[in-house]
Scaffold this motif. Sequence first.
Motif, PDB file in Angstrom:
ATOM      1  N   PHE A  54      74.601  55.448  55.561  1.00 57.43           N
ATOM      2  CA  PHE A  54      75.614  56.093  54.743  1.00 57.43           C
ATOM      3  C   PHE A  54      76.788  55.152  54.512  1.00 57.43           C
ATOM      4  O   PHE A  54      76.890  54.097  55.138  1.00 57.43           O
ATOM      5  N   ALA A  55      77.667  55.544  53.597  1.00 57.07           N
ATOM      6  CA  ALA A  55      78.835  54.725  53.297  1.00 57.07           C
ATOM      7  C   ALA A  55      79.986  55.599  52.838  1.00 57.07           C
ATOM      8  O   ALA A  55      79.779  56.654  52.237  1.00 57.07           O
ATOM      9  N   GLY A  56      81.170  55.131  53.132  1.00 53.00           N
ATOM     10  CA  GLY A  56      82.370  55.663  52.523  1.00 53.00           C
ATOM     11  C   GLY A  56      82.795  54.676  51.451  1.00 53.00           C
ATOM     12  O   GLY A  56      82.423  53.502  51.497  1.00 53.00           O
ATOM     13  N   LYS A  71      73.328  57.083  45.631  1.00 49.35           N
ATOM     14  CA  LYS A  71      72.790  55.953  46.402  1.00 49.35           C
ATOM     15  C   LYS A  71      73.170  54.641  45.729  1.00 49.35           C
ATOM     16  O   LYS A  71      73.148  54.534  44.504  1.00 49.35           O
ATOM     17  N   PHE A  72      73.525  53.660  46.555  1.00 49.92           N
ATOM     18  CA  PHE A  72      73.840  52.316  46.092  1.00 49.92           C
ATOM     19  C   PHE A  72      72.973  51.317  46.830  1.00 49.92           C
ATOM     20  O   PHE A  72      72.655  51.499  48.004  1.00 49.92           O
ATOM     21  N   PRO A  92      68.586  43.621  49.886  1.00 50.81           N
ATOM     22  CA  PRO A  92      69.536  44.738  49.801  1.00 50.81           C
ATOM     23  C   PRO A  92      69.183  45.869  50.764  1.00 50.81           C
ATOM     24  O   PRO A  92      68.034  45.982  51.215  1.00 50.81           O
ATOM     25  N   VAL A  93      70.193  46.675  51.082  1.00 51.21           N
ATOM     26  CA  VAL A  93      69.981  47.930  51.800  1.00 51.21           C
ATOM     27  C   VAL A  93      70.475  49.052  50.890  1.00 51.21           C
ATOM     28  O   VAL A  93      71.389  48.855  50.095  1.00 51.21           O
ATOM     29  N   ASP A  94      69.863  50.198  51.007  1.00 46.44           N
ATOM     30  CA  ASP A  94      70.277  51.363  50.233  1.00 46.44           C
ATOM     31  C   ASP A  94      71.091  52.283  51.123  1.00 46.44           C
ATOM     32  O   ASP A  94      70.680  52.580  52.252  1.00 46.44           O
ATOM     33  N   TYR A 135      76.786  45.085  44.539  1.00 45.02           N
ATOM     34  CA  TYR A 135      76.209  46.445  44.601  1.00 45.02           C
ATOM     35  C   TYR A 135      75.857  46.963  43.224  1.00 45.02           C
ATOM     36  O   TYR A 135      76.390  46.517  42.217  1.00 45.02           O
ATOM     37  N   ASP A 136      74.908  47.873  43.213  1.00 40.17           N
ATOM     38  CA  ASP A 136      74.549  48.604  42.007  1.00 40.17           C
ATOM     39  C   ASP A 136      73.901  49.912  42.408  1.00 40.17           C
ATOM     40  O   ASP A 136      73.560  50.120  43.566  1.00 40.17           O
TER      41      ASP A 136
END
Length: 137
Positions: A54-56, A71-72, A92-94, A135-136
Amino acid sequence: MARNQSSLLLISLLLLLSSSSVSLATPVTAIAGFTNARHSKQACTDEAPAIAMFAGVNSKLYGNGDICWIKFSITCIGGVAGQSSPCRTSDPVDVTVTDSCSPESDNKPCPTFVLSEKAFALIANPQAGFATISYDR
């Protein structure tokens, strides 16, 4: 024979155009840090995230919360402010957005992404603290 040459020329032109359009795309770069606050309430939910990747995001990217659960794909591309590259891989990681980062709460600026410790550790050495990423969606 002329028809085959025309078809071959058309296919070659299409391949050239499709490959050049991909190479002209400019990746979005940003700074990422990480958190080990896995069990805290998140901005997108009243519970801790049930996922490890997860991400903030900072308030500019978070906006009014429409980015929740998006999702990025995050790729480490280098160090920050002259540090050597902390990148462990170029793969990359999602991650899924579950939170926002508020500078008011920490009295320091937020990076664009605050990744879960697991997500950050897959792409960069956590001892660095921060990394430059692309990122994308």
